[in-house]
Design a protein around this motif. Structure first.
Motif, PDB file in Angstrom:
ATOM      1  N   HIS A 164     -65.931 -54.946 112.212  1.00  0.00           N
ATOM      2  CA  HIS A 164     -64.924 -55.726 112.697  1.00  0.00           C
ATOM      3  C   HIS A 164     -64.098 -55.153 114.207  1.00  0.00           C
ATOM      4  N   GLU A 165     -64.612 -54.132 114.672  1.00  0.00           N
ATOM      5  CA  GLU A 165     -63.987 -53.659 115.738  1.00  0.00           C
ATOM      6  C   GLU A 165     -64.519 -54.300 116.913  1.00  0.00           C
ATOM      7  N   SER A 166     -63.598 -55.017 117.801  1.00  0.00           N
ATOM      8  CA  SER A 166     -64.085 -55.879 119.027  1.00  0.00           C
ATOM      9  C   SER A 166     -64.662 -55.094 120.164  1.00  0.00           C
ATOM     10  N   PHE A 167     -65.541 -55.786 120.819  1.00  0.00           N
ATOM     11  CA  PHE A 167     -66.070 -55.232 121.920  1.00  0.00           C
ATOM     12  C   PHE A 167     -65.236 -55.568 123.005  1.00  0.00           C
ATOM     13  N   LYS A 168     -64.824 -54.513 124.177  1.00  0.00           N
ATOM     14  CA  LYS A 168     -63.622 -54.685 124.994  1.00  0.00           C
ATOM     15  C   LYS A 168     -64.220 -54.826 126.560  1.00  0.00           C
ATOM     16  N   ASN A 169     -65.458 -54.862 126.578  1.00  0.00           N
ATOM     17  CA  ASN A 169     -66.157 -55.054 127.933  1.00  0.00           C
ATOM     18  C   ASN A 169     -65.823 -56.319 128.717  1.00  0.00           C
ATOM     19  N   GLU A 170     -66.048 -56.394 129.831  1.00  0.00           N
ATOM     20  CA  GLU A 170     -65.735 -57.561 130.583  1.00  0.00           C
ATOM     21  C   GLU A 170     -66.863 -58.441 130.129  1.00  0.00           C
ATOM     22  N   GLY A 171     -66.514 -59.803 129.657  1.00  0.00           N
ATOM     23  CA  GLY A 171     -67.524 -60.791 129.246  1.00  0.00           C
ATOM     24  C   GLY A 171     -67.621 -61.002 127.756  1.00  0.00           C
ATOM     25  N   ALA A 172     -67.176 -60.120 127.189  1.00  0.00           N
ATOM     26  CA  ALA A 172     -67.275 -60.000 125.428  1.00  0.00           C
ATOM     27  C   ALA A 172     -66.247 -61.049 125.027  1.00  0.00           C
ATOM     28  N   TYR A 173     -65.377 -61.562 125.817  1.00  0.00           N
ATOM     29  CA  TYR A 173     -64.448 -62.581 125.437  1.00  0.00           C
ATOM     30  C   TYR A 173     -64.467 -63.825 125.941  1.00  0.00           C
ATOM     31  N   ALA A 174     -64.313 -65.159 125.337  1.00  0.00           N
ATOM     32  CA  ALA A 174     -64.540 -66.402 126.083  1.00  0.00           C
ATOM     33  C   ALA A 174     -63.430 -67.272 125.274  1.00  0.00           C
ATOM     34  N   GLN A 175     -62.940 -68.116 125.919  1.00  0.00           N
ATOM     35  CA  GLN A 175     -61.887 -69.056 125.765  1.00  0.00           C
ATOM     36  C   GLN A 175     -61.839 -70.369 126.161  1.00  0.00           C
TER      37      GLN A 175
END
Length: 475
Positions: A164-175
């Motif tokens: 449950h540790e998040s990936f923090k690279n660019e593109g790993a998040y979407a909204q």
């Protein structure tokens, strides 16, 4: 270059040294360029291998420790991935005419799965508005969000490691922000302001340390001399409050904490500006309630306590990994079971050779064989004591009736019978032997056998022929 930097150069290097001024200017420009390049990457190193036993007391009750050793080892397997997350549905600014929404996602450069045995694997954290996240382990199964209230809603998604540790690279998040029936001002974060997305801790835990993790958007890293439009947020902080104790984080990375009390614990995260004030944006302040019960039996609790090795849980980071060590252990376990089964088979094997006793036909001593071998009567004195019951010999005289055809053999047989019965207690029948012999010889026909009931004890050797047949002495 900032104004204060130009003034500093003018004071340090007058105009009569233009070459030196030019060199100093070049050095400053290169340093600022390198800083800007670092800002573009949001991934913060969390490598604890240089100091695996790092412990920092951050409050009276809580301390920050290094991640569990198994997690540190498994994390290297996932460092090759740079997941790219996309929200397929609902689309941005879409107005839906139903309060039931189907959300679907796409992920590149990261396998999304759950190990069926360990119940862990790389997955997505899906957050509707500011509710606790929903884990998604199967991209082929759309996520159905039902009973949504009319108005505006925001869906946030990011890739997560099995623990449950998040990936923090660019593109790993979407909204994406969508609307149910109509638009409202609720659940609509300002895209120009920094946004804090709470991830962990959440739900229940069975071991310490417990992961504290979050995701940041529109929040630059801490770098001096960065010229940006939102310079006031260049020195942000994250304030965490657990059970009333507060401490500040100035870095974006996963944090493992110890000091939780058994039972209910509450955790609060806030995004602060460089002045220590809360940044007023949707979702920038979040509170969660967790339940900590030590000695948990789930896979993550056992990993945190060190009860499982990295090889035993490697399938949660590699779907193609095959457990080799457990299969060997199973073989070793089977060997003693075979050894225990061998004596059972040996017990059954002796029963098989006993079966030949059944093959010896007890009914073989037919009446036809009894008159033919009179010579074999000589070994009968040895087993005779075993065949003492005389009543069994009563039916035999009727079957031996054909013997009077050979009077010589009959007389010899009677004499042997007298000798055999002499050691027995009933000696009285011996004087009657000479009277019976002439009667049997003179009788021309088998009908004279009627007086034979008197020498009944003399015919006791007849049943002894049966054990001789059992021993195989008769042919």
């Amino acid at each position: 270059m900032n104004l204060w930097q130009k003034r500093l150069l003018e004071k340090l290097l007058p105009e009569r040294f233009p070459i030196l001024r030019w060199l100093m200017t070049l050095v400053l420009v290169l340093s600022l360029t390198s800083c800007e390049q670092k800002v573009s990457s949001q991934e913060v190193s969390t490598d604890y291998r240089d100091n695996p036993l790092q412990i920092s007391q951050i409050s009276k009750q809580f301390s920050e420790v290094s991640p569990p050793s198994v997690i540190q080892e498994l994390r290297t397997t996932l460092e090759v991935y740079q997941p790219q997350v996309t929200i397929v549905t609902p689309q941005a600014d879409e107005v839906l005419q139903d309060n039931k929404v189907t959300a679907s996602f796409q992920v590149k450069d990261l396998p999304i799965f759950k190990d069926p045995q360990l119940q862990l694997g790389p997955h997505l954290h899906v957050i509707l508005d500011n509710q606790p996240y929903i884990p998604v382990y199967d991209l082929n199964q759309p996520l159905v969000l039902s009973d949504l209230s009319p108005g505006t809603h925001t869906l946030r998604v990011f890739a997560s490691r099995p623990w449950h540790e998040s990936f923090k690279n660019e593109g790993a998040y979407a909204q994406t922000t969508f609307h149910v029936f109509t638009k409202t001002d609720d659940n609509n974060p300002d895209p120009k302001l920094p946004l804090l997305t709470y991830s962990r801790p959440q739900s229940s835990y069975g071991a310490e340390p417990i992961l504290l993790d979050f995701y940041l958007t529109n929040a630059p890293l801490h770098l001096i001399g960065k010229e940006t439009a939102n310079e006031e947020f260049s020195d942000w902080r994250i304030r965490s409050t657990i059970n009333g104790e507060s401490f500040i984080f100035d870095r974006w990375q996963a944090v493992y904490l110890k000091g939780f009390r058994p039972g209910k614990n509450w955790v609060k995260l806030e995004f602060l500006d460089n002045q220590g004030n809360s940044v007023k944006n949707a979702f920038n302040t979040t509170v969660r309630l967790i339940d900590y019960q030590p000695k948990g039996k789930d896979t993550l609790s056992r990993i945190v306590r060190g009860e499982l090795t990295a090889d035993e849980v490697r399938p949660i980071v590699d779907p193609n990994y095959r457990r080799l060590t457990p299969s060997v252990e199973k073989k070793v376990e089977k060997q003693p079971s075979l050894e225990t089964e061998i004596p059972k088979e040996s017990k059954t094997e002796p029963t098989k050779p006993e079966q030949p006793k059944l093959e010896v036909p007890t009914a073989v001593p037919s009446p036809t064989l009894s008159p033919t071998p009179p010579e074999i009567i000589t070994p009968t004195p040895e087993p005779q004591p075993e065949v003492t019951p005389t009543p069994e010999s009563t039916p035999l005289p009727e079957k031996i009736a054909p013997q009077p055809t050979k009077p010589g053999l009959g007389g010899f047989f009677n004499r042997r019978a007298g000798k055999i019965t002499s050691p027995q207690t009933p000696v009285a029948p011996s004087p009657s032997l000479p009277s019976t012999l002439p009667e049997i010889i003179e009788s021309p026909a088998p009908e004279i056998i009627s007086p034979t009931p008197e020498p009944q004890p003399e015919v006791t050797p007849a049943p002894e022929s049966t054990p001789l047949l059992e021993k195989g002495e008769l042919k």
